[in-house]
Design an enzyme around this catalytic site. Structure first.
Site, mmCIF file in Angstrom:
data_model
loop_
_atom_site.group_PDB
_atom_site.id
_atom_site.type_symbol
_atom_site.label_atom_id
_atom_site.label_comp_id
_atom_site.label_asym_id
_atom_site.label_seq_id
_atom_site.Cartn_x
_atom_site.Cartn_y
_atom_site.Cartn_z
ATOM 1 C CD GLN A 53 -2.434 -1.239 2.600
ATOM 2 O OE1 GLN A 53 -3.371 -0.508 3.111
ATOM 3 N NE2 GLN A 53 -1.806 -2.137 3.436
ATOM 4 N N GLY A 79 3.012 -4.821 8.962
ATOM 5 C CA GLY A 79 3.068 -2.950 9.129
ATOM 6 C C GLY A 79 1.870 -2.444 8.600
ATOM 7 C CB THR A 80 -1.075 -2.612 6.780
ATOM 8 O OG1 THR A 80 -2.242 -2.122 6.405
ATOM 9 C CG2 THR A 80 -1.298 -4.252 6.696
ATOM 10 C CB SER A 81 -3.635 0.417 10.589
ATOM 11 O OG SER A 81 -3.945 1.112 9.449
ATOM 12 C CB CYS A 121 -3.650 18.639 -21.886
ATOM 13 S SG CYS A 121 -3.725 18.799 -20.263
ATOM 14 C CG HIS A 157 -3.107 2.536 -1.756
ATOM 15 N ND1 HIS A 157 -3.264 2.614 -0.372
ATOM 16 C CD2 HIS A 157 -4.205 2.061 -2.200
ATOM 17 C CE1 HIS A 157 -4.279 1.920 0.049
ATOM 18 N NE2 HIS A 157 -4.712 1.503 -1.047
HETATM 19 C C1 BJW Z 1 4.905 -1.282 12.554
HETATM 20 C C2 BJW Z 1 6.148 -0.622 12.640
HETATM 21 C C3 BJW Z 1 7.126 -1.516 12.569
HETATM 22 C C4 BJW Z 1 4.548 0.926 12.762
HETATM 23 N N1 BJW Z 1 7.112 -2.651 12.279
HETATM 24 N N2 BJW Z 1 4.785 -2.520 12.127
HETATM 25 C C5 BJW Z 1 -15.394 -0.830 2.886
HETATM 26 C C6 BJW Z 1 -15.653 -0.370 3.958
HETATM 27 C C7 BJW Z 1 -15.569 0.720 4.796
HETATM 28 C C8 BJW Z 1 -14.859 1.977 3.968
HETATM 29 C C9 BJW Z 1 -14.335 1.562 2.613
HETATM 30 C C10 BJW Z 1 -14.801 0.233 1.924
HETATM 31 N N3 BJW Z 1 -14.209 0.192 0.562
HETATM 32 C C11 BJW Z 1 -13.670 1.484 0.592
HETATM 33 C C12 BJW Z 1 -14.015 2.464 1.584
HETATM 34 C C13 BJW Z 1 -13.396 3.655 1.661
HETATM 35 C C14 BJW Z 1 -12.097 3.818 1.643
HETATM 36 C C15 BJW Z 1 -11.609 3.181 3.107
HETATM 37 O O1 BJW Z 1 -11.121 2.185 3.077
HETATM 38 N N4 BJW Z 1 -11.660 3.887 4.307
HETATM 39 C C16 BJW Z 1 -11.578 3.471 5.554
HETATM 40 C C17 BJW Z 1 -10.483 4.213 6.010
HETATM 41 C C18 BJW Z 1 -12.496 3.124 6.335
HETATM 42 N N5 BJW Z 1 -11.274 3.478 0.526
HETATM 43 C C19 BJW Z 1 -11.033 3.889 -0.360
HETATM 44 O O2 BJW Z 1 -11.491 5.163 -0.481
HETATM 45 C C20 BJW Z 1 -10.193 3.473 -1.534
HETATM 46 N N6 BJW Z 1 -10.923 3.355 -2.720
HETATM 47 C C21 BJW Z 1 -12.052 2.514 -2.882
HETATM 48 O O3 BJW Z 1 -12.413 1.411 -2.460
HETATM 49 O O4 BJW Z 1 -12.597 2.921 -4.192
HETATM 50 C C22 BJW Z 1 -14.060 2.361 -4.295
HETATM 51 C C23 BJW Z 1 -14.909 2.794 -3.579
HETATM 52 C C24 BJW Z 1 -14.921 4.359 -3.268
HETATM 53 C C25 BJW Z 1 -15.908 4.972 -2.342
HETATM 54 C C26 BJW Z 1 -16.707 4.373 -1.594
HETATM 55 C C27 BJW Z 1 -16.648 2.744 -1.741
HETATM 56 C C28 BJW Z 1 -15.616 2.254 -2.652
HETATM 57 C C29 BJW Z 1 -9.189 4.159 -1.776
HETATM 58 C C30 BJW Z 1 -8.011 3.752 -0.529
HETATM 59 C C31 BJW Z 1 -6.818 4.864 -0.893
HETATM 60 C C32 BJW Z 1 -5.875 4.854 0.255
HETATM 61 N N7 BJW Z 1 -5.064 5.900 0.151
HETATM 62 C C33 BJW Z 1 -4.149 6.431 1.336
HETATM 63 C C34 BJW Z 1 -3.508 7.633 1.193
HETATM 64 C C35 BJW Z 1 -3.176 8.109 -0.203
HETATM 65 C C36 BJW Z 1 -2.315 9.693 0.222
HETATM 66 C C37 BJW Z 1 -0.937 9.463 0.305
HETATM 67 O O5 BJW Z 1 -0.231 8.621 0.607
HETATM 68 O O6 BJW Z 1 -0.378 10.605 -0.256
HETATM 69 O O7 BJW Z 1 -3.116 5.170 1.184
HETATM 70 S S1 BJW Z 1 -4.819 6.321 2.951
HETATM 71 C C38 BJW Z 1 -3.435 5.658 3.675
HETATM 72 O O8 BJW Z 1 -3.800 4.671 4.444
HETATM 73 C C39 BJW Z 1 -2.582 5.310 2.529
HETATM 74 C C40 BJW Z 1 -1.862 3.984 3.172
HETATM 75 O O9 BJW Z 1 -1.513 3.099 1.858
HETATM 76 C C41 BJW Z 1 -3.419 3.369 3.753
HETATM 77 C C42 BJW Z 1 -3.029 2.269 4.715
HETATM 78 O O10 BJW Z 1 -2.356 2.534 5.611
HETATM 79 P P1 BJW Z 1 -1.263 1.815 6.328
HETATM 80 O O11 BJW Z 1 -0.341 1.323 5.350
HETATM 81 O O12 BJW Z 1 -1.812 0.735 6.953
HETATM 82 O O13 BJW Z 1 -0.692 2.750 7.594
HETATM 83 P P2 BJW Z 1 -1.096 2.974 8.954
HETATM 84 O O14 BJW Z 1 -0.431 4.370 9.256
HETATM 85 O O15 BJW Z 1 -2.531 3.116 9.104
HETATM 86 O O16 BJW Z 1 -0.635 1.997 9.970
HETATM 87 C C43 BJW Z 1 0.605 1.726 10.133
HETATM 88 C C44 BJW Z 1 0.683 0.338 10.978
HETATM 89 O O17 BJW Z 1 2.118 -0.056 11.077
HETATM 90 C C45 BJW Z 1 0.368 0.358 12.449
HETATM 91 O O18 BJW Z 1 -0.775 -0.608 12.476
HETATM 92 C C46 BJW Z 1 1.492 0.394 13.097
HETATM 93 O O19 BJW Z 1 1.260 -0.275 14.693
HETATM 94 C C47 BJW Z 1 2.349 -0.537 12.527
HETATM 95 N N8 BJW Z 1 3.929 -0.092 12.506
HETATM 96 N N9 BJW Z 1 5.710 0.712 13.049
HETATM 97 C C48 BJW Z 1 5.774 -3.078 11.899
HETATM 98 N N10 BJW Z 1 8.354 -0.744 12.743
#
Ligand code: BJW
Length: 246
Positions: free
Chosen positions: A100, A190-192, A154, A118
């Site tokens: 991600q 390492g994902t939440s 463009c 992503h």
């Molecule tokens: C360690 C550590 C170490 C620390 N060792 N561990 C179904 C249900 C509910 C909602 C939705 C659903 N389907 C879609 C949605 C809406 C939405 C969504 O999921 N929302 C939720 C928040 C509820 N999803 C979307 O909008 C997606 N699109 C989609 O599904 O389109 C169709 C659709 C649209 C609208 C409605 C329904 C369907 C798109 C998602 C795009 C995510 N983009 C981002 C940011 C982009 C901006 C940018 O980066 O510039 O991507 S969000 C952000 O979160 C980023 C990440 O890739 C993503 C995941 O985060 P990640 O990687 O898990 O990081 P953290 O910080 O959350 O966690 C870090 C973890 O590491 C922690 O657990 C720590 O404990 C751990 N950690 N140090 C091991 N050393």
């Protein structure tokens, strides 16, 4: 802990198909801020203000200033032991790495067969989706010459080729990730596990009979689902497993 790690290493050693899905925690030890939790980006900035198409339409300069800051930060970071080990594992036939993360540290570590769900901080595309500009182009320059870069085709605004909230992921990437959820071992690192559709892939893998495991500093919504939940830093746990495989 050692028994759990040996059990996971044995599963990985025996797997014909191994899928590893990573999140921001994998890059934390490299100095890249995570999104949620202590020091996470969303603690300081509101996602709605910066990581949505509406935010870009409202204030492209603000959004680009945030991305310029992140590009600068990531440019000075280097892959850590977790990226290096996953890059080595990715050379093994049958292994797929799904991330991600948008920092491209897996690529810089030399990972093969990488699915970037992503997008990338280092790729841009036309914000107006002009015919030629929908295909992302790479731009590694730090800083970028213009605060708001433009589309070379463009002349309109360019935007980061990143999937923002409410936007669909590239169907080909989702298909590759779903295909990789049919595997012997699915390891999430390492994902939440809260952002969909990525958070759903471990459920798919479990339903299809994979042995599922998680490595994270803290418990997540996936912890109670997986066969093995290992609490600890990825950059320390993965080297231990890698040694057990050797
Ligand atoms: C360690 C550590 C170490 C620390 N060792 N561990 C179904 C249900 C509910 C909602 C939705 C659903 N389907 C879609 C949605 C809406 C939405 C969504 O999921 N929302 C939720 C928040 C509820 N999803 C979307 O909008 C997606 N699109 C989609 O599904 O389109 C169709 C659709 C649209 C609208 C409605 C329904 C369907 C798109 C998602 C795009 C995510 N983009 C981002 C940011 C982009 C901006 C940018 O980066 O510039 O991507 S969000 C952000 O979160 C980023 C990440 O890739 C993503 C995941 O985060 P990640 O990687 O898990 O990081 P953290 O910080 O959350 O966690 C870090 C973890 O590491 C922690 O657990 C720590 O404990 C751990 N950690 N140090 C091991 N050393």
């Amino acid at each position: 802990m050692e028994t759990e790690l040996r059990a996971l290493a044995a599963r990985i050693a025996a797997a014909s198909r191994l899928t590893v899905m990573t999140g921001a925690g994998v890059s934390a030890a490299s100095g890249v801020p995570t999104f949620r939790g202590a020091g996470g980006l969303w603690r300081t900035y509101r996602a709605e203000d910066l990581a949505t198409p509406e935010a870009f339409a409202r204030d492209p300069r603000l959004v680009w200033e945030w991305y310029a800051w992140r590009r600068e930060k990531v440019a000075s970071c280097h892959p850590n032991a977790a990226h290096d080990i996953l890059a080595r594992w990715s050379q093994r036939p049958g292994t797929t790495l799904v991330t991600q993360n948008v920092d491209d540290l897996h690529l810089r570590a030399g990972s093969r067969d990488l699915v970037r769900l992503h997008g990338s901080l280092w790729e841009l595309r036309c914000a107006d989706a002009c015919a030629a500009g929908t295909r992302p182009w790479r731009d590694d320059r730090v800083p970028l010459p213009d605060v708001i870069p433009t589309c070379p085709h463009c002349g309109g605004y360019a935007r980061p080729a990143i999937v923002w909230f409410g936007e669909s992921l590239d169907g080909r990437d989702v298909d590759r990730a779903l295909d990789a959820a049919t595997c012997d071992v699915f390891l999430t690192v390492g994902t939440s596990a809260v952002v969909y559709p990525a958070a759903g892939f471990v459920h798919q893998a479990k339903r299809r009979g994979a042995f599922t495991a998680e490595i994270n500093m803290d418990e997540t919504p996936a912890s109670s689902l997986v066969d093995l939940s290992i609490l600890g830093p990825a950059e320390e746990i993965l080297p231990v497993i890698d040694n057990m495989l050797a």
